[in-house]
Design an enzyme around this catalytic site. Structure first.
Site, PDB file in Angstrom:
ATOM      1  N   TYR A 142       0.800  -1.292  -0.110  1.00 32.99           N
ATOM      2  CA  TYR A 142      -0.085   0.094  -0.193  1.00 32.99           C
ATOM      3  C   TYR A 142       0.792   1.216   0.050  1.00 32.99           C
ATOM      4  O   TYR A 142       1.530   1.468   1.020  1.00 32.99           O
ATOM      5  CB  TYR A 142      -0.884  -0.178   1.271  1.00 32.99           C
ATOM      6  CG  TYR A 142      -1.869   0.851   1.258  1.00 32.99           C
ATOM      7  CD1 TYR A 142      -2.332   1.972   0.250  1.00 32.99           C
ATOM      8  CD2 TYR A 142      -2.472   1.388   2.431  1.00 32.99           C
ATOM      9  CE1 TYR A 142      -3.045   3.020   0.398  1.00 32.99           C
ATOM     10  CE2 TYR A 142      -3.512   2.355   2.786  1.00 32.99           C
ATOM     11  CZ  TYR A 142      -3.790   3.040   1.545  1.00 32.99           C
ATOM     12  OH  TYR A 142      -4.721   4.195   1.634  1.00 32.99           O
ATOM     13  N   LYS A 170      -1.614  -1.689  -4.001  1.00 32.39           N
ATOM     14  CA  LYS A 170      -2.617  -0.401  -3.810  1.00 32.39           C
ATOM     15  C   LYS A 170      -1.945   1.008  -3.677  1.00 32.39           C
ATOM     16  O   LYS A 170      -1.181   1.077  -2.977  1.00 32.39           O
ATOM     17  CB  LYS A 170      -3.460  -0.602  -2.428  1.00 32.39           C
ATOM     18  CG  LYS A 170      -4.558   0.264  -2.191  1.00 32.39           C
ATOM     19  CD  LYS A 170      -5.197   0.305  -1.034  1.00 32.39           C
ATOM     20  CE  LYS A 170      -5.982   1.556  -0.767  1.00 32.39           C
ATOM     21  NZ  LYS A 170      -6.674   1.605   0.882  1.00 32.39           N
TER      22      LYS A 170
END
Length: 299
Positions: A142, A170
Site C-alpha cells: 500500500y 494498492k
C-alpha cells in the site's frame, strides 16, 4: 476457502476498504460488521479490506483487529476475499499482526508503507519482505506517501515483486506516470487506492480498485470495471463522470467520517468514530447528502 483468484487479479477486481462498526458506546460491533460485510459482498464486492485506515486501524487494538477479521471471515469468507491490514511503522509489530490475521482466517494481507519514521528505500524493502516471509498469505503493498511521508520507488517495487508472496499494490500515490512505469516493470497486480483515479489507473494497466466509495456505489464500480475490461471505454467513462460528485463528496474530509455518515443515511451499520476523528457538522452532513444525491445514490 477464498473465492477463485488468478495471478492477474489475485484479490478480484472490486474491493471496499471497510469501516469498523462500533456500538453507541464506542465498542466493537461484530454483529454490525458481519451484516455490513454481507451487504457489501451482496452488492458486488470481490473482497473486503479490514483494519486499514478506513477501518480506523490507528485506534483499534490488536485483539479487536483479530476479532474483526475472524468475524468477517465467518460471515463472507467463502464468497469474498478478506484482506487484513497489518501495516505499522514497527516491523516486529506488523509481523505479529500478520500472523494473527492468518490464524484468524484472512486470505491476504495489506501492508502500508511505514509512516512517521520515514525509512529509506532499503528499509522499506526489508520491512515488506520480512512481513511477506512471516506467513503463507499473499501480500498487497500500500503506497500512500501523502500519509506515510515516503513513496515506494519503482526500483524498490521491482525488487519486492520478486518475492513470491508479494503479488499486488494498492496505489494512492496519485502519479499516473510512475504508475505506468511500475505496472509495466513489476508485473504486480495494480489496484487503485484513490477513487477519483479508478478509471485513469485502469487505462494504464490497473486491474481493479480498493475503494472507499464502494460503501455506497459498489454496483456502479462493478459496472465500470466490467465495461472497461470488456472494451467499452465509453460506458466506463460515462459511469466515471456520473460518480464524480460521489468521489468529491466522500473526500471533502477524512473518508472514514464520510463513509460512516453515508452508511447512516442508508440505515447500515457504522456507528460512531473514535477520537481524534469526529463526526460531520450539520452543514457538512447536508453537503454530503447533496453530493451523494447528485451522483445517483438513493438516500
Amino acid at each position: 476457502m477464498a473465492p477463485t483468484s488468478t495471478p492477474q487479479t489475485p484479490f478480484g477486481r472490486v474491493l471496499t476498504a471497510m469501516v469498523t462498526p462500533f456500538t453507541a458506546d464506542g465498542s466493537l460491533d461484530l454483529d454490525g460488521a458481519q451484516r455490513l460485510a454481507a451487504h457489501l459482498v451482496d452488492a458486488g464486492n470481490d473482497g473486503l479490506v479490514m483494519n486499514g485506515t478506513t477501518g480506523e486501524s490507528p485506534t483499534t487494538s490488536d485483539a479487536e483487529k483479530e476479532r474483526l477479521v475472524r468475524a468477517v471471515v465467518e460471515a463472507v469468507g467463502e464468497r469474498a476475499h478478506v484482506i487484513a491490514g497489518v501495516g505499522t511503522n514497527d516491523t516486529r509489530h506488523s509481523i505479529h499482526l500478520a500472523r494473527a490475521a492468518q490464524q484468524a482466517g484472512a486470505h491476504g494481507l495489506l501492508t502500508v508503507t511505514p509512516y512517521y519514521n520515514k525509512p529509506p528505500q532499503e528499509g522499506l524493502y526489508q520491512h515488506f519482505t520480512a512481513i511477506a516471509d512471516a506467513t503463507d498469505l499473499p501480500v498487497m503493498l500500500y503506497d500512500i506517501p501523502g500519509r506515510s511521508g515516503v513513496p515506494i520507488n519503482t526500483e524498490t517495487m521491482v525488487r519486492l515483486a520478486e518475492h513470491p508472496r508479494i503479488v499486488a499494490n494498492k496505489d494512492a500515490k496519485g502519479d499516473l506516470g510512475r504508475a505506468s512505469w511500475a505496472i509495466a516493470t513489476t508485473g504486480l497486480a495494480w489496484y487503485s487506492g484513490d477513487d477519483m483515479l479508478n478509471l485513469p489507473l485502469l487505462s494504464v494497466g490497473a486491474v481493479g480498485f480498493v475503494s472507499v466509495v464502494g460503501h455506497v456505489v459498489t454496483p456502479e464500480l462493478r459496472t465500470l470495471v466490467d465495461a472497461h475490461t470488456g472494451g467499452d471505454v465509453a460506458k466506463a467513462t460515462e459511469i466515471h463522470q456520473k460518480l464524480l460528485p460521489v468521489f468529491t463528496g466522500m473526500f471533502r474530509t477524512q473518508g472514514v467520517i464520510t463513509s460512516k455518515a453515508a452508511l447512516g443515511f442508508l440505515g447500515l451499520p457504522g456507528g460512531p468514530l473514535r477520537l481524534p476523528l469526529v463526526g460531520l457538522t450539520p452543514e457538512e452532513t447536508a453537503r454530503l447528502q447533496r453530493d451523494l444525491t447528485a451522483g445517483g445514490v438513493q438516500i
